[in-house]
Design a protein around this motif. Structure first.
Motif, PDB file in Angstrom:
ATOM      1  N   GLN A 275       0.839  -1.197   0.000  1.00  0.00           N
ATOM      2  CA  GLN A 275       0.000   0.000   0.000  1.00  0.00           C
ATOM      3  C   GLN A 275       0.875   1.249   0.000  1.00  0.00           C
ATOM      4  O   GLN A 275       1.748   1.410   0.852  1.00  0.00           O
ATOM      5  N   ILE A 276       0.639   2.133  -0.956  1.00  0.00           N
ATOM      6  CA  ILE A 276       1.328   3.419  -1.002  1.00  0.00           C
ATOM      7  C   ILE A 276       0.464   4.480  -0.333  1.00  0.00           C
ATOM      8  O   ILE A 276       0.954   5.288   0.437  1.00  0.00           O
ATOM      9  N   PHE A 277      -0.819   4.472  -0.594  1.00  0.00           N
ATOM     10  CA  PHE A 277      -1.751   5.277   0.196  1.00  0.00           C
ATOM     11  C   PHE A 277      -3.152   4.701   0.052  1.00  0.00           C
ATOM     12  O   PHE A 277      -3.478   3.988  -0.902  1.00  0.00           O
ATOM     13  N   TRP A 278      -3.980   5.027   1.035  1.00  0.00           N
ATOM     14  CA  TRP A 278      -5.402   4.661   1.032  1.00  0.00           C
ATOM     15  C   TRP A 278      -6.162   5.766   1.732  1.00  0.00           C
ATOM     16  O   TRP A 278      -5.840   6.118   2.860  1.00  0.00           O
ATOM     17  N   LYS A 279      -7.111   6.320   1.080  1.00  0.00           N
ATOM     18  CA  LYS A 279      -7.981   7.396   1.555  1.00  0.00           C
ATOM     19  C   LYS A 279      -7.307   8.763   1.420  1.00  0.00           C
ATOM     20  O   LYS A 279      -6.247   9.018   1.989  1.00  0.00           O
ATOM     21  N   VAL A 280      -7.955   9.598   0.636  1.00  0.00           N
ATOM     22  CA  VAL A 280      -7.486  10.956   0.380  1.00  0.00           C
ATOM     23  C   VAL A 280      -8.535  11.929   0.899  1.00  0.00           C
ATOM     24  O   VAL A 280      -9.740  11.718   0.728  1.00  0.00           O
ATOM     25  N   LYS A 281      -8.066  12.994   1.504  1.00  0.00           N
ATOM     26  CA  LYS A 281      -8.984  13.971   2.102  1.00  0.00           C
ATOM     27  C   LYS A 281      -9.576  14.845   0.996  1.00  0.00           C
ATOM     28  O   LYS A 281      -9.195  16.000   0.803  1.00  0.00           O
ATOM     29  N   GLN A 282     -10.505  14.258   0.261  1.00  0.00           N
ATOM     30  CA  GLN A 282     -11.123  14.952  -0.857  1.00  0.00           C
ATOM     31  C   GLN A 282     -12.561  14.479  -1.021  1.00  0.00           C
ATOM     32  O   GLN A 282     -12.961  13.460  -0.461  1.00  0.00           O
ATOM     33  N   LYS A 283     -13.286  15.202  -1.832  1.00  0.00           N
ATOM     34  CA  LYS A 283     -14.687  14.874  -2.116  1.00  0.00           C
ATOM     35  C   LYS A 283     -14.976  15.280  -3.555  1.00  0.00           C
ATOM     36  O   LYS A 283     -14.719  16.429  -3.910  1.00  0.00           O
ATOM     37  N   PRO A 284     -15.432  14.351  -4.399  1.00  0.00           N
ATOM     38  CA  PRO A 284     -15.655  12.923  -4.129  1.00  0.00           C
ATOM     39  C   PRO A 284     -14.354  12.121  -4.278  1.00  0.00           C
ATOM     40  O   PRO A 284     -13.364  12.625  -4.764  1.00  0.00           O
ATOM     41  N   GLY A 285     -14.426  10.852  -3.833  1.00  0.00           N
ATOM     42  CA  GLY A 285     -13.320   9.941  -4.074  1.00  0.00           C
ATOM     43  C   GLY A 285     -12.419   9.677  -2.892  1.00  0.00           C
ATOM     44  O   GLY A 285     -11.259   9.281  -3.076  1.00  0.00           O
ATOM     45  N   LYS A 286     -12.919   9.848  -1.677  1.00  0.00           N
ATOM     46  CA  LYS A 286     -12.065   9.680  -0.497  1.00  0.00           C
ATOM     47  C   LYS A 286     -11.391   8.313  -0.409  1.00  0.00           C
ATOM     48  O   LYS A 286     -10.167   8.241  -0.180  1.00  0.00           O
TER      49      LYS A 286
END
Length: 408
Positions: A275-286
């Protein structure tokens, strides 16, 4: 309980984009025909092997003339022949002689100027008369005046546009070396996808994601392979295990959140993806997921997991998939942000948002207007939207504030 978008572990949009750029291995290079190279990135400088024009030629339909310096009005010349475009000039003009010539035709030796046909009168006995004063070297395109042998035409890393392909073609370039495109598999998850109208009776819906993604790649002159998979752990595992050995990028929609049937992330981790990243602080598409599988041959397969809602998929393609494809080709992100004035107030939100908007010039200013129906399961406003606008998190955004967007 944390507010939506405020839970620990979320990374920012900029952090996510930076991680994609940092962690993605650049692919190799390949030689392809220029006419297949639209949107590709050059892997080397391109130099000209020819002069352009390749020979001195006429810039107009008219008459090539041999005269001393300035030609005065009413001067006459003996007409000794004709040269059309594509014909070689195998004779030399002598003083007082002229030859009929056409645009792009090679001018004969001895030519000192070209008179456009509008200022020439034809007299008897194969004689022409110039009706206006004419300077020396008028309407002559000199050999190599646009491009000379050895000149750099395009630089490594340059993306080939329609205009660039035309310019290289004119210089005689037929093949070029470009960075490879990744081989891409698109996985559409979900048992709810309908294949016929009758499927609606059982609560299914039509799939917008596969057509969206396929058209998006087609616009970039790239093909992808589409796969549908049922919402079972074994089906997802079998498919991802196979695709990871044959593709450099697996792009998934749905199955990356924390629901009972969201198997993409746990299965990928079980198969050895890091995993490089999971969940981004954005809307839509978190709940976006990005991971890498390093294989025994020292190559990698990457998995970019997008949420299932089509608006989140659209944002993910425009912002993140675009950045990832550029990173595969050794390029910084091609996202071109513009600045514009927001024409109305927007309420505050804990997450940064990508809103579908309409952008237009108004009294010499670029202004953006939000559209209705911004929910992540809705796409109908894409009929009117021509940009995605990035709205900062936190305080209320007021009309007149400058925001950043990309054209879509």
């Amino acid at each position: 309980m944390s507010a939506c978008g405020a839970e620990p572990g979320l990374i920012s949009i900029d952090q996510a984009l930076s991680l994609i750029q940092q962690r993605t291995q650049v692919l190799g290079v390949e030689i392809i025909d220029l006419n297949s190279a639209l949107h590709r990135y050059l892997a080397e400088n391109v130099y000209s092997n020819i002069n352009l024009p390749m020979f001195s030629q006429s810039a107009v339909d008219g008459y090539a003339i041999h005269a001393d310096d300035v030609i005065q009005a009413d001067a006459t010349f003996a007409l000794i022949g004709e040269i059309r475009a594509g014909q070689s000039a195998e004779f030399e003009l002598k003083h007082g002689q002229a030859v009929r010539i056409f645009t792009g035709a090679q001018i004969p030796n001895g030519t000192t100027t070209v008179a456009r046909q509008e200022i020439v009168k034809t007299l008897e006995n194969q004689t022409i008369q110039i009706s206006e004063t004419l300077k020396s070297h008028a309407d002559i395109r000199d050999i190599g005046e646009e491009i000379s042998v050895g000149q750099c035409l395009a630089e490594k890393g340059q993306q080939l546009t329609v205009g660039a392909i035309a310019a290289l073609s004119m210089a005689g370039i037929q093949q070029i070396q470009v960075f490879q495109y990744p081989k891409v598999a698109v996985v559409i998850t979900g048992d709810e996808v309908a294949e016929t109208v009758e499927d609606f009776a059982s609560g299914k819906i039509f799939d917008a994601n596969a057509p969206l993604i396929q058209a998006w790649f087609k616009q970039r002159n790239q093909t992808v392979d589409i796969f549908h998979v049922a919402d079972t752990e074994q089906a997802v595992k079998t498919l991802l295990a196979d695709l990871s050995q044959n593709y450099q990028l697996i792009l998934t929609t749905g199955g990356v959140s924390v629901g009972d049937y969201d198997f993409i992330r746990p299965v990928a981790l079980d198969l050895g993806f890091e995993q490089i990243f999971w969940k981004v602080k954005q809307k839509p598409g978190k709940p976006m997921f990005f991971a890498e599988l390093q294989k025994t041959d020292q190559t990698s397969c990457y998995l970019l997991g997008l949420p299932g809602n089509p608006a989140a998929v659209y944002v993910g393609m425009q912002i993140y998939t675009s950045t990832l494809l550029d990173a595969f080709q050794g390029q910084a992100s091609s996202l071109q942000w513009f600045s514009a004035e927001l024409s109305h107030d927007l309420k505050a939100d804990a997450r940064e948002r990508f809103l579908r908007m309409s952008v237009q010039f108004d009294q010499a200013k670029l202004k953006v207007q939000s559209l209705a129906k911004q929910q992540s399961h809705m796409l109908s406003n894409l009929m009117q939207a021509n940009c995605l606008v990035r709205i900062p998190a936190g305080d209320k955004i007021e009309a007149g504030q400058i925001v950043q967007g990309i054209f879509i």
